[in-house]
Design a protein around this motif. Structure first.
Motif, PDB file in Angstrom:
ATOM      1  N   LEU A 157       0.831  -1.210   0.000  1.00 49.98           N
ATOM      2  CA  LEU A 157       0.000   0.000   0.000  1.00 49.98           C
ATOM      3  C   LEU A 157       0.868   1.264   0.000  1.00 49.98           C
ATOM      4  CD1 LEU A 157      -2.703   1.385   0.020  1.00 49.98           C
ATOM      5  CD2 LEU A 157      -2.795   1.122   2.512  1.00 49.98           C
ATOM      6  N   GLN A 158       1.839   1.288   0.906  1.00 50.01           N
ATOM      7  CA  GLN A 158       2.726   2.470   0.968  1.00 50.01           C
ATOM      8  C   GLN A 158       3.510   2.625  -0.330  1.00 50.01           C
ATOM      9  OE1 GLN A 158       4.593   1.497   4.848  1.00 50.01           O
ATOM     10  NE2 GLN A 158       5.379   3.583   4.620  1.00 50.01           N
ATOM     11  N   THR A 159       3.927   1.497  -0.884  1.00 52.16           N
ATOM     12  CA  THR A 159       4.693   1.534  -2.135  1.00 52.16           C
ATOM     13  C   THR A 159       3.836   2.116  -3.251  1.00 52.16           C
ATOM     14  OG1 THR A 159       5.941  -0.386  -1.446  1.00 52.16           O
ATOM     15  CG2 THR A 159       5.958   0.104  -3.791  1.00 52.16           C
ATOM     16  N   PHE A 160       2.593   1.655  -3.323  1.00 52.73           N
ATOM     17  CA  PHE A 160       1.659   2.167  -4.331  1.00 52.73           C
ATOM     18  C   PHE A 160       1.512   3.692  -4.176  1.00 52.73           C
ATOM     19  CE2 PHE A 160      -2.847   3.460  -4.803  1.00 52.73           C
ATOM     20  CZ  PHE A 160      -2.980   3.344  -6.177  1.00 52.73           C
ATOM     21  N   GLU A 161       1.348   4.121  -2.925  1.00 54.17           N
ATOM     22  CA  GLU A 161       1.151   5.559  -2.710  1.00 54.17           C
ATOM     23  C   GLU A 161       2.386   6.353  -3.115  1.00 54.17           C
ATOM     24  OE1 GLU A 161      -0.279   5.430   1.315  1.00 54.17           O
ATOM     25  OE2 GLU A 161      -2.361   5.209   0.633  1.00 54.17           O
ATOM     26  N   MET A 162       3.557   5.805  -2.787  1.00 52.67           N
ATOM     27  CA  MET A 162       4.780   6.541  -3.135  1.00 52.67           C
ATOM     28  C   MET A 162       5.037   6.511  -4.641  1.00 52.67           C
ATOM     29  SD  MET A 162       8.620   6.477  -1.543  1.00 52.67           S
ATOM     30  CE  MET A 162       8.283   6.854   0.139  1.00 52.67           C
ATOM     31  N   LEU A 163       4.729   5.401  -5.270  1.00 46.72           N
ATOM     32  CA  LEU A 163       4.894   5.333  -6.735  1.00 46.72           C
ATOM     33  C   LEU A 163       3.998   6.377  -7.402  1.00 46.72           C
ATOM     34  CD1 LEU A 163       4.923   1.472  -7.382  1.00 46.72           C
ATOM     35  CD2 LEU A 163       6.835   3.052  -7.756  1.00 46.72           C
ATOM     36  N   ARG A 164       2.794   6.543  -6.871  1.00 44.00           N
ATOM     37  CA  ARG A 164       1.891   7.543  -7.462  1.00 44.00           C
ATOM     38  C   ARG A 164       2.396   8.956  -7.171  1.00 44.00           C
ATOM     39  NH1 ARG A 164      -3.859   7.953  -7.469  1.00 44.00           N
ATOM     40  NH2 ARG A 164      -3.674   8.348  -9.680  1.00 44.00           N
ATOM     41  N   PRO A 174      -7.463   6.723  -5.422  1.00 43.80           N
ATOM     42  CA  PRO A 174      -7.631   5.328  -5.790  1.00 43.80           C
ATOM     43  C   PRO A 174      -8.946   4.773  -5.241  1.00 43.80           C
ATOM     44  CG  PRO A 174      -5.900   5.581  -4.150  1.00 43.80           C
ATOM     45  CD  PRO A 174      -6.318   6.949  -4.546  1.00 43.80           C
ATOM     46  N   HIS A 175      -9.492   3.832  -5.946  1.00 40.05           N
ATOM     47  CA  HIS A 175     -10.732   3.224  -5.488  1.00 40.05           C
ATOM     48  C   HIS A 175     -10.467   2.420  -4.227  1.00 40.05           C
ATOM     49  CE1 HIS A 175     -12.759   3.365  -9.672  1.00 40.05           C
ATOM     50  NE2 HIS A 175     -11.891   4.342  -9.519  1.00 40.05           N
ATOM     51  N   MET A 176     -11.507   2.320  -3.439  1.00 36.11           N
ATOM     52  CA  MET A 176     -11.418   1.577  -2.190  1.00 36.11           C
ATOM     53  C   MET A 176     -10.927   0.143  -2.453  1.00 36.11           C
ATOM     54  SD  MET A 176     -11.678   2.448   0.679  1.00 36.11           S
ATOM     55  CE  MET A 176     -11.100   1.364   1.945  1.00 36.11           C
ATOM     56  N   PHE A 177     -11.354  -0.414  -3.567  1.00 36.72           N
ATOM     57  CA  PHE A 177     -11.015  -1.803  -3.853  1.00 36.72           C
ATOM     58  C   PHE A 177      -9.496  -2.011  -3.897  1.00 36.72           C
ATOM     59  CE2 PHE A 177      -9.789  -5.097  -6.803  1.00 36.72           C
ATOM     60  CZ  PHE A 177     -10.410  -6.194  -6.237  1.00 36.72           C
ATOM     61  N   LEU A 178      -8.831  -1.111  -4.602  1.00 35.64           N
ATOM     62  CA  LEU A 178      -7.383  -1.232  -4.766  1.00 35.64           C
ATOM     63  C   LEU A 178      -6.681  -1.120  -3.407  1.00 35.64           C
ATOM     64  CD1 LEU A 178      -5.494  -1.699  -7.004  1.00 35.64           C
ATOM     65  CD2 LEU A 178      -5.407   0.741  -7.477  1.00 35.64           C
ATOM     66  N   ILE A 179      -7.120  -0.134  -2.639  1.00 38.91           N
ATOM     67  CA  ILE A 179      -6.535   0.071  -1.306  1.00 38.91           C
ATOM     68  C   ILE A 179      -6.712  -1.196  -0.469  1.00 38.91           C
ATOM     69  CG2 ILE A 179      -6.771   1.413   0.840  1.00 38.91           C
ATOM     70  CD1 ILE A 179      -5.937   3.275  -1.256  1.00 38.91           C
ATOM     71  N   GLN A 180      -7.922  -1.716  -0.513  1.00 40.83           N
ATOM     72  CA  GLN A 180      -8.243  -2.896   0.276  1.00 40.83           C
ATOM     73  C   GLN A 180      -7.388  -4.086  -0.158  1.00 40.83           C
ATOM     74  OE1 GLN A 180     -10.756  -2.070   2.525  1.00 40.83           O
ATOM     75  NE2 GLN A 180      -9.998  -3.913   3.531  1.00 40.83           N
TER      76      GLN A 180
END
Ligand code: ATP
Ligand code: MG
Length: 445
Positions: free
Chosen positions: A245-252, A276-282
């Motif tokens: 999750l953190q990686t996704f946020e930092m990549l964005r 991001p949609h809730m689904f992806l976060i989840q």
């Protein structure tokens, strides 16, 4: 930019390392794997230099448990092989030795110089990328080809000292990720370092040096040049390391995610504020949770989740054109996967499972006894059910359906789970896989 000259400046100045004696650092032999110690001692006893290097030294100094242990030596690959029965030489471009002890592999490499220390041919492409990296050197060459200072510490088995050529100890103390040399040049040489910066910053909780940060914002486009198979290896490391999750946020944040999952990025940007949609976060949270509980995570499941938004959008378009839900998901699945693998080559064994997980979603709606029985026998049933739960958790109006399946599974007991365990593919070895067979190759390249 004259990259060769800049790198000459880095590589030609003789630099003496700071030597940190045993009583001034926290690395004790008891925290090094027995197998790595065996390798280090055997090399040393045969008269070679032998150091622990890279992530293991960094992690030990941070009081963390290393994922694996890499050794570097002045012995040549053939000489290494002579010392170890359980040794394979791998790699075409640069030969490395893998010394195997059951499941543990100790990677032993020979000191290498950046190619540009040789004056004849600088080993770079026109745009500054490293094409060749295959010249043997000594330890004071080897240090400069490494990416971040904290990855360039050497633990000497001779006297248990740590050698620091690049101010790495200070960066460890400061929690700072700093490239060795000029960030623009080092990222240009190998743009995968852009992704590695994010991975290490998240994993170690370090901040990226401001100069490097600025370069990351500017140089993301270089990732378009990276072979799809290599990008896929990095995607696995980025998302399967326990901090998805953190990686996704930092990549964005650094605008790099779009080079890995362009279709998903496009959908996210259509949302108000790009949230991001809730689904992806989840899905990402779930992955991290499973890894922290030491449960297996199938990369195919993650892939199915990361591409679910674009898949749904395309499937909805197909349905609007009169196709059935089933047909739409299959058609959209083919299209989403084939676009995805033109950037990151996913092995077919993963893309196939992702397609199955998607295709099972509409089938899970059908609860006639005969269909239910057949579904539970499907090798991807369990993954598809988990996927359904995730969709429900993320707020889709399918909670009743998810509850129905949960109750059904509770009633039918462990049989379904046991069958599913058998059918579930083994998690991949992230690090040591060298060859990809049956790779779902992109149409070009
Ligand atoms: P991890 O904890 O993920 O294993 P690591 O630092 O050991 O982290 P590896 O990918 O295993 O990372 O690489 C081992 C070492 O090789 C690194 O520490 C670094 O010194 C060097 N290295 C690896 N990839 C690169 C690269 N792309 N550019 C420069 N140096 C690299
Ligand atoms: Mg490593």
């Amino acid at each position: 930019m004259n990259t060769a000259n800049q790198s000459d400046r880095i590589t030609r100045i003789p630099v003496k390392p700071v030597v940190i004696p045993r009583d001034k650092h926290i690395i004790s032999r008891s925290s090094i794997s027995d197998n790595a110690l065996k390798v280090l001692y055997r090399l040393k006893n045969a008269g070679y230099k032998a150091f622990l290097v890279g992530g293991s030294v960094r992690d030990l100094l941070l009081g963390r448990e290393p994922k694996d242990f890499d050794v570097v030596t002045d012995a040549r690959p053939e000489q290494i092989r002579e010392l170890f029965r359980n040794c394979h030489l791998i790699g075409r471009r640069f030969r490395l030795a893998h010394v195997r002890f059951g499941l543990e592999i100790i990677e032993v490499s020979t000191f290498r110089a950046s190619h540009n220390v040789t004056a004849d041919d600088d080993g770079h492409s026109k745009d500054g990328r490293i094409l060749r990296d295959n010249v043997y050197g000594d330890i004071d060459d080897d240090v400069w080809r490494r990416d971040f200072t904290v990855n360039a510490l050497f633990y000497n088995i001779e006297d248990f000292t740590v050698l620091d050529y690049v101010g790495a100890m200070q960066d460890i103390t400061d929690g700072q990720l700093r490239l060795i040399g000029d960030p623009v040049q080092r990222f240009t040489e190998d743009p995968v370092r852009l992704l590695r910066a994010v991975r290490f910053a998240v994993k170690l909780g370090f901040r990226i040096h401001p100069q490097a940060e600025q370069s990351i914002h500017q140089l993301g486009h270089l990732l378009e040049e990276i072979p799809p198979a290599r990008l896929f290896e990095e995607v696995l490391k980025l998302f399967m390391g326990g901090y998805a999750l953190q990686t996704f946020e930092m990549l964005r944040h650094y605008d790099l995610f779009k080079y890995l999952f362009p279709q998903t990025e496009r959908i996210l940007n259509e949302e108000e504020g790009g949230f991001p949609h809730m689904f992806l976060i989840q899905a990402l949270k779930n992955t991290d949770q499973r890894i922290s509980e030491e449960k297996t995570v199938n990369p195919a499941f993650l892939l199915a989740a990361l591409l679910w938004e674009p898949l749904q959008k395309l499937a909805n378009d197909c349905m609007a054109n009169g196709l059935s839900e089933m047909e739409s998901i299959q058609l959209a699945g083919d299209s989403v996967i084939s676009r995805q693998i033109s950037g990151t080559a996913m092995p077919r064994r993963f893309t196939q499972i992702a397609r199955e997980i998607w295709s099972l979603q509409p089938r899970l709606k059908n609860r006639t006894p005969k269909r239910v029985l057949r579904l539970t026998e499907h090798p991807r049933f369990r993954a598809a059910y988990d996927f359904l739960l995730l969709r429900a958790q993320a707020g889709e109006a399918i909670q009743d359906l998810a509850d129905w399946w949960t109750a059904y599974l509770a009633k039918t007991g462990d049989k379904v789970e046991a069958d599913a365990q058998k059918a579930r593919p083994h998690p991949p070895r992230l690090r040591r896989r060298r060859r990809r067979r049956g790779s779902d190759k992109p149409p070009s390249s």
